[in-house]
Design an enzyme around this catalytic site. Structure first.
Site, PDB file in Angstrom:
ATOM      1  N   VAL A 118       0.816  -1.229   0.000  1.00 18.67           N
ATOM      2  CA  VAL A 118       0.000   0.000   0.000  1.00 18.67           C
ATOM      3  C   VAL A 118       0.844   1.271   0.000  1.00 18.67           C
ATOM      4  O   VAL A 118       0.340   2.351  -0.296  1.00 18.67           O
ATOM      5  CB  VAL A 118      -0.988   0.043   1.195  1.00 18.67           C
TER       6      VAL A 118
ATOM      7  N   SER B 266      -6.243   6.198  14.553  1.00 17.77           N
ATOM      8  CA  SER B 266      -5.762   5.783  15.874  1.00 17.77           C
ATOM      9  C   SER B 266      -6.002   6.893  16.889  1.00 17.77           C
ATOM     10  O   SER B 266      -6.008   8.082  16.540  1.00 17.77           O
ATOM     11  CB  SER B 266      -4.261   5.488  15.820  1.00 17.77           C
TER      12      SER B 266
ATOM     13  N   TYR C 205       3.958   8.315  13.733  1.00 21.78           N
ATOM     14  CA  TYR C 205       2.680   7.589  13.689  1.00 21.78           C
ATOM     15  C   TYR C 205       1.504   8.557  13.899  1.00 21.78           C
ATOM     16  O   TYR C 205       0.506   8.506  13.174  1.00 21.78           O
ATOM     17  CB  TYR C 205       2.709   6.507  14.766  1.00 21.78           C
TER      18      TYR C 205
ATOM     19  N   ALA D  34       1.428  11.759  13.315  1.00 18.93           N
ATOM     20  CA  ALA D  34       1.299  12.619  12.129  1.00 18.93           C
ATOM     21  C   ALA D  34       0.566  11.878  11.017  1.00 18.93           C
ATOM     22  O   ALA D  34      -0.313  12.438  10.351  1.00 18.93           O
ATOM     23  CB  ALA D  34       2.679  13.066  11.648  1.00 18.93           C
TER      24      ALA D  34
ATOM     25  N   ILE E  46      -5.856  -2.225  21.035  1.00 21.21           N
ATOM     26  CA  ILE E  46      -6.568  -3.412  20.565  1.00 21.21           C
ATOM     27  C   ILE E  46      -5.587  -4.585  20.567  1.00 21.21           C
ATOM     28  O   ILE E  46      -4.430  -4.441  20.141  1.00 21.21           O
ATOM     29  CB  ILE E  46      -7.129  -3.194  19.130  1.00 21.21           C
TER      30      ILE E  46
END
Ligand code: NAI
Length: 241
Positions: A59, A139, A152, A154, A185
């Protein structure tokens, strides 16, 4: 009806793929490298009476995403992917002073550029068909921030902002775009975190389960959720609201 879930070889992505298959979608299971785990997701889906297929691409790679999704569309001239769940993500935590440029960029590429890379090739068809559901797994860190996660946070904050903009662009075409912001999680991603200490901070006093995130995604993917768009929905056991 086709649904694409990125990063569906394990964790939250696998639970979402299983849930959407149960909801009646033919699920495209995207993954980057772990053929065996992706096959395991597919086997579980078919064992439960659902339908799916594997769709391997990175991705973070714009060209690879375009290629894979264009190929799929060419091979399925009468079908289109009406539900997209942008779930694939990584973290590489480091205090800012120690954070190397490549580790900043890698996280942004995988978590934020991926939103563009995967959504754009599918959007034109959703617009033409005048229906679509795009759900981005963000998140808590993208809303609240967390020390050691500037990269992360950002990336996830960027996804939340992009969700709001795209929702406004395509609302008239009956396409909804929402984000889901999980807290802690229980997946491989939280492996190594001090769970006992962290649980004391969570009002629900436990980590969430991937299936609980999948249930929320299932609702946002449904036709019934047509009037919810541009939202970022927390799922964190009361940790932050
Ligand atoms: P995980 O590490 O168990 O699974 C991540 C999945 O993404 C894996 O299947 C992995 O192969 C895939 N992936 C990673 N890079 C990829 C790439 N370049 N191309 C294609 N696939 C790729 O993590 P988990 O926990 O299931 O996370 C899923 C999403 O939920 C991520 O976006 C993560 O940031 C987010 N999240 C997770 C939380 C947690 O507590 N587990 C909390 C908040 C958000």
């Amino acid at each position: 009806m086709y649904a694409l879930v990125t990063g569906a070889s394990r964790g939250i992505g696998r639970a979402i793929a299983q849930r959407l298959a149960k909801d009646g979608y033919h699920v495209l299971i995207n993954y980057r490298s772990n053929d065996a785990e992706a096959q395991h997701t597919l086997d579980e889906i078919t064992a439960a009476g659902g339908q799916g297929e594997l769709l391997k691409f990175d991705v973070a790679d714009t060209t690879a995403c375009q290629q894979a999704l264009n190929d799929w569309t060419e091979q399925h001239p009468n079908e289109y992917i009406s539900v997209l769940v942008n779930n694939a993500g990584i973290r590489h935590d480091e205090l800012m002073v120690f954070l190397e440029p490549e580790d900043f960029e890698k996280v942004i590429r995988t978590n934020l550029f991926s939103f563009y890379n995967v959504t754009r090739p599918l959007l034109a068809m959703m617009v033409r068909k005048r229906y679509g559901r795009i759900i981005n797994i963000a998140s808590l860190s993208g809303l609240k921030g967390l020390a050691g996660q500037t990269n992360y946070s950002a990336s996830k904050g960027g996804v939340i902002a992009a969700t709001k903009s795209l929702a406004q662009e395509v609302a008239k075409k009956k396409i909804t775009v929402n984000a889901v912001a999980p807290g802690f999680i229980q997946t491989d991603m939280v492996e190594g975190l001090p769970e006992d200490m962290l649980k004391q901070l969570i009002p629900a006093a436990r980590f969430g389960q991937p299936e609980e995130v999948a249930a929320l995604v299932s609702f946002l993917a449904s036709e019934e959720a047509a009037y919810i768009t541009g939202e970022c929905i927390n799922i964190n056991g009361g940790l932050y609201s």
